[in-house]
Design a protein around this motif. Structure first.
Motif, short mmCIF file in Angstrom:
data_model
loop_
_atom_site.label_atom_id
_atom_site.label_comp_id
_atom_site.label_asym_id
_atom_site.label_seq_id
_atom_site.Cartn_x
_atom_site.Cartn_y
_atom_site.Cartn_z
N ARG A 45 0.82 -1.22 0.00
CA ARG A 45 0.00 0.00 0.00
C ARG A 45 0.85 1.26 0.00
NH1 ARG A 45 -5.69 0.26 2.87
NH2 ARG A 45 -5.94 -1.86 3.63
N TRP A 46 0.20 2.34 -0.40
CA TRP A 46 0.79 3.67 -0.28
C TRP A 46 0.80 4.00 1.22
CZ3 TRP A 46 -1.03 7.99 -4.17
CH2 TRP A 46 -0.15 9.07 -4.11
N THR A 47 1.91 4.48 1.75
CA THR A 47 1.99 4.71 3.20
C THR A 47 0.87 5.63 3.71
OG1 THR A 47 3.58 6.47 2.77
CG2 THR A 47 4.49 4.36 3.44
N LYS A 48 0.51 6.61 2.88
CA LYS A 48 -0.51 7.57 3.35
C LYS A 48 -1.87 6.89 3.55
CE LYS A 48 -2.22 9.52 -1.01
NZ LYS A 48 -3.56 8.95 -0.89
N ASP A 49 -2.12 5.79 2.81
CA ASP A 49 -3.38 5.06 2.98
C ASP A 49 -3.31 4.10 4.17
OD1 ASP A 49 -4.42 6.28 0.75
OD2 ASP A 49 -3.85 4.65 -0.61
N LEU A 50 -2.10 3.71 4.51
CA LEU A 50 -1.91 2.72 5.56
C LEU A 50 -1.94 3.34 6.97
CD1 LEU A 50 -1.31 -0.29 5.79
CD2 LEU A 50 1.12 0.23 5.60
N ILE A 51 -1.30 4.50 7.10
CA ILE A 51 -1.12 5.12 8.42
C ILE A 51 -2.42 5.31 9.22
CG2 ILE A 51 -0.33 7.25 9.59
CD1 ILE A 51 1.94 7.26 7.41
N PRO A 52 -3.51 5.80 8.57
CA PRO A 52 -4.73 6.03 9.37
C PRO A 52 -5.34 4.74 9.95
CG PRO A 52 -4.87 7.12 7.22
CD PRO A 52 -3.67 6.25 7.18
N LEU A 53 -4.96 3.58 9.40
CA LEU A 53 -5.55 2.32 9.86
C LEU A 53 -4.81 1.72 11.04
CD1 LEU A 53 -5.94 0.64 6.34
CD2 LEU A 53 -7.68 1.85 7.64
N ALA A 91 0.68 5.32 -17.00
CA ALA A 91 -0.30 6.32 -17.45
C ALA A 91 -1.23 5.70 -18.49
CB ALA A 91 0.41 7.55 -18.01
N GLU A 92 -0.67 4.88 -19.37
CA GLU A 92 -1.50 4.23 -20.39
C GLU A 92 -2.49 3.24 -19.74
OE1 GLU A 92 0.60 2.69 -23.83
OE2 GLU A 92 -1.19 1.57 -24.46
N ALA A 93 -2.00 2.51 -18.76
CA ALA A 93 -2.86 1.56 -18.04
C ALA A 93 -3.99 2.31 -17.33
CB ALA A 93 -2.03 0.78 -17.02
N ASP A 94 -3.66 3.47 -16.81
CA ASP A 94 -4.65 4.29 -16.11
C ASP A 94 -5.74 4.75 -17.07
OD1 ASP A 94 -5.64 5.45 -13.85
OD2 ASP A 94 -4.53 7.32 -14.10
N ARG A 95 -5.34 5.16 -18.27
CA ARG A 95 -6.32 5.59 -19.29
C ARG A 95 -7.23 4.42 -19.66
NH1 ARG A 95 -1.97 8.48 -21.31
NH2 ARG A 95 -1.48 6.89 -22.86
N TRP A 96 -6.63 3.24 -19.80
CA TRP A 96 -7.41 2.04 -20.16
C TRP A 96 -8.44 1.72 -19.07
CZ3 TRP A 96 -7.94 -2.77 -17.81
CH2 TRP A 96 -8.58 -3.74 -18.57
N HIS A 108 -4.21 3.76 -7.01
CA HIS A 108 -2.99 4.40 -7.50
C HIS A 108 -2.01 4.54 -6.36
CE1 HIS A 108 -6.14 5.79 -10.25
NE2 HIS A 108 -5.19 5.78 -11.17
N LYS A 109 -0.77 4.19 -6.59
CA LYS A 109 0.28 4.43 -5.59
C LYS A 109 1.60 4.60 -6.31
CE LYS A 109 -0.27 -0.48 -4.75
NZ LYS A 109 -0.66 -1.52 -3.83
N PRO A 110 2.61 5.10 -5.62
CA PRO A 110 3.88 5.35 -6.32
C PRO A 110 4.40 4.10 -7.03
CG PRO A 110 3.90 6.38 -4.16
CD PRO A 110 2.65 5.54 -4.23
N GLY A 111 4.58 4.21 -8.34
CA GLY A 111 5.16 3.12 -9.13
C GLY A 111 4.26 1.93 -9.34
N CYS A 112 2.98 2.10 -9.12
CA CYS A 112 2.10 0.93 -9.17
C CYS A 112 0.65 1.31 -9.43
CB CYS A 112 2.21 0.21 -7.83
SG CYS A 112 1.22 -1.27 -7.73
N LEU A 113 -0.01 0.45 -10.18
CA LEU A 113 -1.44 0.58 -10.40
C LEU A 113 -2.06 -0.77 -10.10
CD1 LEU A 113 -3.22 2.90 -11.64
CD2 LEU A 113 -3.20 1.55 -13.73
N ALA A 114 -3.03 -0.80 -9.19
CA ALA A 114 -3.63 -2.08 -8.80
C ALA A 114 -5.12 -2.08 -9.09
CB ALA A 114 -3.39 -2.33 -7.31
#
Ligand SMILES: [Mg+2]
Length: 239
Positions: A45-53, A91-96, A108-114
Motif C-alpha cells: 500500500r501507499w503509506t498515506k493510505d496505511l497510516i490512518p488504519l 499512465a496508459e494503463a490508467d487511461r485504459w 494508484h500508488k507510487p510506481g504501481c497501479l492495482a
C-alpha cells in the motif's frame, strides 16, 4: 518485519476499513515502546493510505508501495526514482482503466497501479481478469512494467523494487547478531521470504497453506498473536 493486509489485518472489501486483528495493536505497541525490537511494516500500500488504519504508537518505520517508499521513524519520507518508460506505461494503463469504467476498482500508488476485485461475483472477476490480463500483458511487454497477481486483484508495477529489496536493506542495516523475522501472506511476500532465507525466519501467515519460500506457517489471528506475544516476552524487553 511485517506485511499488513492479510497478515496483521484481515481483508475487507473496503480496504480503507482493514484494521488490525484485535490484540495486534496492543502487542506491537509494547514492542514499539520497548525499543528492543525494530518493528518495520513492509506493505504494497501507499503509506498515506496505511497510516490512518494502524493505531500504532509510536509509528514504526514503514516501507510502502512494494519498497518504493520509505517512511522512517523520524518522519523523513523517501520515494525512489522511477524509470520514465515504466511511468508512461502506468499512465496508459490508467487511461485504459478509465475507458473500461473500472476506475473505482483501481488503486494508484507510487510506481504501481492495482486493480481490485474483492467482493465481486466469480463471473464478474473472470470478466475483469480476462480483459485486464490481455491488455496489461501487452503493456508490460511494451514498457517493461511487471505484471503480478495478488490476493484479490492484479497489479502493474515499475520493476527494480519489491519487498525483498526492503528486507535486504533492513538486514544490511542490522548487526550480524540480530534476530530477524518477516511475516507475510501474499505472493508479493515471496520476494521477502527469499531475501531473509538463511538470515532469519520467513513466516507465511495465512488460513490455508500454499507452496512458499517461507520457513514456517501460522494461521491468523490466534497463532499470529501467540508468535508476537512470545517474541515480546523473549526479545521485546517485555516488562
Ligand atoms: Mg498482505
Amino acid at each position: 518485519m511485517l506485511d499488513y493486509d492479510g497478515t496483521l489485518a484481515p481483508f475487507r472489501v473496503q480496504a480503507e476499513k482493514a484494521v488490525p486483528y484485535p490484540g495486534v495493536r496492543s502487542i506491537l505497541n509494547k514492542l514499539l515502546k520497548g525499543q528492543r525490537t525494530r518493528v518495520v511494516l513492509i506493505s504494497g500500500r501507499w503509506t498515506k493510505d496505511l497510516i490512518p488504519l494502524l493505531g500504532f504508537d509510536p509509528l514504526p518505520e514503514i516501507w510502502g508501495s512494494h519498497g518504493w517508499e520509505r517512511l522512517r521513524t523520524d518522519g523523513t519520507h523517501q520515494i525512489a526514482e522511477f524509470d520514465e518508460r515504466a511511468l508512461i506505461g502506468l499512465a496508459e494503463a490508467d487511461r485504459w482503466v478509465e475507458e473500461k469504467g473500472l476506475a473505482d476498482r483501481c488503486e494508484h500508488k507510487p510506481g504501481c497501479l492495482a486493480l481490485h476485485w474483492r467482493g465481486l461475483t466469480q463471473e464478474k472477476i473472470r470478466g475483469i481478469h480476462s480483459k485486464a490480463i490481455t491488455k496489461w500483458t501487452l503493456l508490460a511487454k511494451k514498457t517493461g512494467l511487471m505484471l503480478s497477481e495478488f490476493d484479490g486483484g492484479l497489479e502493474l508495477r515499475v520493476p527494480g523494487r519489491n519487498k525483498g529489496y526492503a528486507v535486504k536493506t533492513i538486514l544490511a542495516e542490522m548487526g550480524n547478531d540480530s534476530v530477524a523475522a518477516y511475516l507475510g501472506d501474499d505472493i508479493t511476500d515471496e520476494d521477502a521470504f527469499k531475501a531473509i532465507k538463511g538470515k532469519g525466519l520467513g513466516i507465511l501467515v495465512r488460513d490455508e497453506y500454499r507452496s512458499t519460500a517461507a520457513d514456517l506457517w501460522l494461521t491468523p489471528p490466534e497463532e499470529l498473536l501467540e508468535f508476537l506475544l512470545r517474541w515480546h516476552k523473549t526479545r521485546g524487553g517485555g516488562r
